[in-house]
Design a protein around this motif. Structure first.
Motif, short mmCIF file in Angstrom:
data_model
loop_
_atom_site.label_atom_id
_atom_site.label_comp_id
_atom_site.label_asym_id
_atom_site.label_seq_id
_atom_site.Cartn_x
_atom_site.Cartn_y
_atom_site.Cartn_z
N GLY A 179 0.80 -1.22 0.00
CA GLY A 179 0.00 0.00 0.00
C GLY A 179 0.83 1.27 0.00
N LEU A 180 2.01 1.22 -0.65
CA LEU A 180 2.91 2.36 -0.70
C LEU A 180 3.15 2.74 -2.15
CD1 LEU A 180 5.55 1.07 1.89
CD2 LEU A 180 3.68 2.66 2.32
N SER A 181 3.80 3.88 -2.36
CA SER A 181 4.14 4.29 -3.72
C SER A 181 5.42 3.58 -4.17
CB SER A 181 4.35 5.80 -3.78
OG SER A 181 5.52 6.17 -3.07
N VAL A 182 5.59 3.48 -5.49
CA VAL A 182 6.81 2.89 -6.04
C VAL A 182 8.04 3.69 -5.58
CG1 VAL A 182 8.09 2.40 -8.16
CG2 VAL A 182 5.64 1.86 -8.02
N LYS A 183 7.89 5.01 -5.55
CA LYS A 183 9.00 5.86 -5.12
C LYS A 183 9.42 5.55 -3.68
CE LYS A 183 9.19 9.93 -6.75
NZ LYS A 183 8.95 11.36 -7.11
#
Length: 222
Positions: A179-183
């Motif tokens: 549930g996080l961004s790729v960055k």
């Protein structure tokens, strides 16, 4: 007496402005910067070097826990006070694992928030009274770091990302699973591999095997 320098990180402008009025009215505090996202909070923290950051948990692009971990990596002495509507103890544990030392619910009275800011600024740990009885004992006994090579330490999230990479998952797949961004995943991967001196995916897999994260006969997926 110099005033406490406060950074406000929340994606709701009206809330930030209300907090600014409250904090600037205190004789010993001043808001020196504001941020409307986790990434902006990291940037502002580096620019203004606040004493305390009031950090929302749920923000665009990079959440409060990820932003806290990034800031503590860069500025270990900055104190982070989470301010959120989430009363689930899981959120509290996540913020404390990332490096926060205070957790206050948004429904808390204004004078209690001011007390919380002063508490964390002076080196204390503050948990909203509505949550303290259920979680403080568990938090104090919880392991919040993972030993790495040469005395260095991986955060729980760094270790988790490395483990998933070793299992063959891409940054995009890991981001979706956590549930996080790729960055943000790239940030954790870069931190972990730098700490451990792992130059390639093959090296990551070998490290994972050495740590017992994978079975020795498990097929390594490309």
């Amino acid at each position: 007496m110099s005033k406490l320098r406060i950074l406000l990180a929340d994606d709701h402008t009206i809330l930030r402005e209300g907090l600014k009025l409250l904090i600037d009215a205190q004789p010993d505090m001043a808001v020196v910067a504001q941020a409307d996202s986790g990434e902006a909070a990291v940037q502002q923290a580096q620019s203004c070097r606040p004493d305390v950051i009031i950090m929302d948990v749920a923000m665009p692009e990079m959440g409060g826990a990820e932003a806290t971990a990034a800031i503590k990596e860069l500025l270990p002495d900055v104190r982070v006070l989470a301010l959120t509507r989430h009363s689930d103890p899981g959120y509290l544990r996540r913020l404390f694992q990332a490096g926060a030392t205070g957790y206050v619910l948004k429904k808390t009275a204004a004078d209690e928030l001011i007390n919380a800011i002063r508490s964390v600024a002076t080196g204390g740990v503050y948990v909203d009274p509505a949550l303290a009885a259920n979680v403080v004992e568990h938090l104090s006994a919880e392991t919040i770091s993972v030993p790495a090579a040469d005395g260095k330490v991986l955060s729980p999230r760094e270790a988790e990302v490395l483990r998933l990479i070793a299992w063959g998952q891409s940054n995009k797949e890991i981001a979706a699973a956590l549930g996080l961004s790729v960055k943000t995943i790239e940030y954790y991967k870069a931190n972990a591999t730098e700490k451990l001196g792992l130059p390639s995916r093959t090296a990551i897999v070998r490290y994972a095997l050495a740590q017992g994260w994978l079975q020795a006969d498990e097929e390594i997926r490309s």
